[in-house]
Design a protein around this motif. Structure first.
Motif, short mmCIF file in Angstrom:
data_model
loop_
_atom_site.label_atom_id
_atom_site.label_comp_id
_atom_site.label_asym_id
_atom_site.label_seq_id
_atom_site.Cartn_x
_atom_site.Cartn_y
_atom_site.Cartn_z
N PRO A 66 9.17 75.71 57.63
CA PRO A 66 10.01 76.74 58.13
C PRO A 66 9.88 77.11 59.71
O PRO A 66 11.00 77.77 60.21
CB PRO A 66 9.31 78.37 57.47
N VAL A 67 8.97 76.57 60.20
CA VAL A 67 8.71 76.67 61.87
C VAL A 67 9.76 75.45 62.44
O VAL A 67 9.85 74.34 62.12
CB VAL A 67 7.36 76.22 62.05
N GLY A 68 10.65 76.05 63.04
CA GLY A 68 11.71 74.94 63.91
C GLY A 68 12.81 74.71 63.14
O GLY A 68 13.67 73.91 63.38
N LEU A 69 13.06 75.59 61.99
CA LEU A 69 14.21 75.19 61.28
C LEU A 69 15.40 75.67 62.15
O LEU A 69 15.27 76.48 63.01
CB LEU A 69 14.54 75.94 59.95
N PRO A 70 16.61 75.11 61.89
CA PRO A 70 17.97 75.53 62.55
C PRO A 70 18.15 77.13 62.51
O PRO A 70 17.70 77.72 61.26
CB PRO A 70 19.04 74.76 61.67
N ASP A 71 18.72 77.73 63.52
CA ASP A 71 18.46 78.98 63.54
C ASP A 71 19.86 79.48 62.32
O ASP A 71 19.31 80.87 61.76
CB ASP A 71 19.13 79.48 64.88
N ALA A 72 20.58 79.05 61.84
CA ALA A 72 21.54 79.07 60.96
C ALA A 72 20.81 79.34 59.43
O ALA A 72 21.57 79.72 58.47
CB ALA A 72 22.82 78.32 60.86
N TRP A 73 19.79 78.71 59.39
CA TRP A 73 19.16 78.40 57.97
C TRP A 73 18.15 79.72 57.86
O TRP A 73 17.14 79.69 58.57
CB TRP A 73 18.22 77.23 57.89
#
Length: 119
Positions: A66-73
């Motif tokens: 979950p760390v660094g996932l695209p902001d839209a996710w």
């Protein structure tokens, strides 16, 4: 290294080993994270296809975190997980893990707390 969940022969603080992290995870770890949980409510959840997940995250198969996932996710988190002292999560690469306070996951910019999610 003595870690919150035991001893490890080859463990270091993530900020000291940025070179081992995928670029999106390295950016998130370097910058720290915080913010307001997303205001999205979902009724049905599905995973992205593998090709999409790998292409859009820059992470390895089996290591998406979950760390660094695209902001839209959105990252859906049961409050029980956020209440844990420490949780073990992926690092973006299959060969590594991150040990983080549960409350840090709730502070991810795309976090959505969903009561009963883990039930």
């Amino acid at each position: 290294m003595r870690a919150p969940v035991g001893s490890f022969e080859d463990a270091s603080p993530a900020v000291d080993r940025i070179d081992l992290l995928t670029p999106p995870v390295a950016r998130a770890v370097s910058a720290g994270w915080g913010g307001v949980p997303a205001d999205q409510i979902v009724c049905r959840v599905s995973f992205a296809p593998v090709d999409t997940a790998l292409a859009e995250t820059g992470m390895e198969y089996g290591g998406v975190t979950p760390v660094g996932l695209p902001d839209a996710w959105p990252v859906l988190i049961d409050p029980a997980v956020a209440g844990e002292e420490f949780v073990l999560i992926g690092s973006g690469r299959r060969r590594g893990k991150l040990i983080v306070p549960g409350k840090a996951l709730a502070m991810l910019p795309n976090a959505v707390l969903v009561e009963g999610l883990g039930v």
